[in-house]
Design an enzyme around this catalytic site. Structure first.
Site, PDB file in Angstrom:
ATOM      1  N   ASP A 139      29.792  34.432  34.648  1.00 24.79           N
ATOM      2  CA  ASP A 139      29.287  33.741  33.457  1.00 24.79           C
ATOM      3  C   ASP A 139      30.104  34.102  32.228  1.00 24.79           C
ATOM      4  OD1 ASP A 139      27.962  36.363  34.039  1.00 24.79           O
ATOM      5  OD2 ASP A 139      27.187  36.080  32.005  1.00 24.79           O
ATOM      6  N   ASP A 144      33.348  52.040  47.217  1.00 17.47           N
ATOM      7  CA  ASP A 144      34.359  51.165  46.633  1.00 17.47           C
ATOM      8  C   ASP A 144      34.917  50.214  47.687  1.00 17.47           C
ATOM      9  OD1 ASP A 144      36.781  50.197  45.378  1.00 17.47           O
ATOM     10  OD2 ASP A 144      36.669  51.933  44.031  1.00 17.47           O
ATOM     11  N   LYS A 152      35.639  44.385  26.913  1.00 17.26           N
ATOM     12  CA  LYS A 152      36.626  44.802  25.915  1.00 17.26           C
ATOM     13  C   LYS A 152      38.040  44.589  26.438  1.00 17.26           C
ATOM     14  CE  LYS A 152      33.586  48.261  23.818  1.00 17.26           C
ATOM     15  NZ  LYS A 152      33.388  49.698  23.489  1.00 17.26           N
ATOM     16  N   ARG A 191      19.853  38.066  40.693  1.00 16.66           N
ATOM     17  CA  ARG A 191      19.217  38.622  39.497  1.00 16.66           C
ATOM     18  C   ARG A 191      20.178  38.621  38.315  1.00 16.66           C
ATOM     19  NH1 ARG A 191      19.945  44.658  40.066  1.00 16.66           N
ATOM     20  NH2 ARG A 191      17.933  44.969  39.074  1.00 16.66           N
ATOM     21  N   TYR A 192      21.470  38.794  38.571  1.00 17.35           N
ATOM     22  CA  TYR A 192      22.456  38.797  37.494  1.00 17.35           C
ATOM     23  C   TYR A 192      22.634  37.395  36.919  1.00 17.35           C
ATOM     24  CZ  TYR A 192      23.457  43.447  39.235  1.00 17.35           C
ATOM     25  OH  TYR A 192      23.328  44.755  39.625  1.00 17.35           O
ATOM     26  N   GLU A 193      22.619  36.406  37.781  1.00 17.02           N
ATOM     27  CA  GLU A 193      22.728  35.037  37.285  1.00 17.02           C
ATOM     28  C   GLU A 193      21.515  34.656  36.460  1.00 17.02           C
ATOM     29  OE1 GLU A 193      24.604  31.532  39.285  1.00 17.02           O
ATOM     30  OE2 GLU A 193      22.502  31.030  39.668  1.00 17.02           O
ATOM     31  N   GLU A 217      31.250  40.774  51.342  1.00 15.64           N
ATOM     32  CA  GLU A 217      30.749  40.641  49.971  1.00 15.64           C
ATOM     33  C   GLU A 217      31.138  41.887  49.188  1.00 15.64           C
ATOM     34  OE1 GLU A 217      26.867  39.456  47.269  1.00 15.64           O
ATOM     35  OE2 GLU A 217      27.027  38.823  49.365  1.00 15.64           O
ATOM     36  N   ASP A 227      31.489  43.120  37.403  1.00 15.57           N
ATOM     37  CA  ASP A 227      31.429  43.745  36.084  1.00 15.57           C
ATOM     38  C   ASP A 227      32.492  43.115  35.200  1.00 15.57           C
ATOM     39  OD1 ASP A 227      31.543  45.503  33.853  1.00 15.57           O
ATOM     40  OD2 ASP A 227      30.711  47.102  35.087  1.00 15.57           O
TER      41      ASP A 227
END
Length: 240
Positions: free
Chosen positions: A182, A124, A150, A220-222, A72, A146
């Site tokens: 998303d 990383d 921009k 949590r991000y979804e 992951e 992330d």
């Protein structure tokens, strides 16, 4: 003074820019305890250049006892990684996450779940690619990475050659890559770039990217994306 960057860092590692956050708000005492007490024992092995300058490959046989290995990339708060580990005790899962607050959250979840088939690299994912054996990973997850919204920052996204080329190297033929996002433009770039690096998109109809995977657990991000009216996309690729 020259603006040219060196080819290598002092440790001998290749020079790599890192643009995300490594630390957030102060950790709770319990979270610091997880880091102090649990992180070292969950290390996948000598990943960092200062302890493995020769880039000796990880011994996955020793790490997971011969079990199939999943990866992951950027596990966030760790909900999905722990869910998969608990649901699939027959595999071993390596998680990479440079954001130390997320690492602390994951360690707390690992304790609560009693998961023993996990390894954690608090850094990383490119470090992990350096030491994973070729064609050693059966499944990889890239979930709500992330978005770098921009245009001038799109080169920082994971779905670029700098990341996809080594990812393709460590995945087995037929390995599954799951990407959830998303951000419509991230979907576009994913569908444009991932197939160029040895992957086939498996979708046969709209339900294949609109509906989550059968073993999915919302992160949590979804949940934040849904609250803010953004639509998740679930993309599945196979390594050629």
């Amino acid at each position: 003074m020259s603006e040219n960057k060196p080819d290598t860092a002092p440790t001998g590692a290749p020079w790599r820019n890192f643009y995300g956050r490594r630390h957030g708000k102060s950790l709770r005492p319990s979270q610091q305890g997880y880091l102090d007490e649990d992180l070292a024992s969950l290390s996948p092995g000598p990943v960092d250049w200062d302890v493995n300058p020769d880039r000796n490959p990880l011994d996955l046989e020793a790490l997971f006892g011969g079990r199939e290995t999943w990866l992951e990339i950027g596990f966030g708060g760790g909900e999905h990684m722990v869910h998969q580990a608990a649901s699939n005790p027959q595999v071993g899962i390596i998680g990479c996450e440079p954001y130390i607050n997320g690492v602390a959250m994951l360690l707390g979840k690992i304790r609560a779940a009693g998961a023993e088939n996990v390894a954690v690299h608090p850094g990383d994912a490119r470090d992990m690619f350096d030491v994973l054996p070729e064609a050693s990973i059966s499944r990889a997850f890239l979930l709500y990475p992330d978005p770098w919204p921009k245009t001038r920052h799109h080169r920082r996204r994971f779905v670029t050659p700098e990341h996809l080329e080594p990812l393709a190297r460590v995945l087995k033929p037929g390995a599954v890559l799951r990407v959830a996002t998303d951000i419509p433009d991230y979907v576009r770039q994913t569908l444009e770039q991932v197939p160029r690096h040895g992957f086939t998109w498996t979708a046969e109809g709209p339900a294949d990217w609109r509906m989550p995977w059968d073993d999915w657990i919302s992160t949590r991000y979804e949940k934040k994306a849904l609250r803010e009216g953004r639509v998740p996309h679930y993309l599945t690729f196979l390594r050629d």
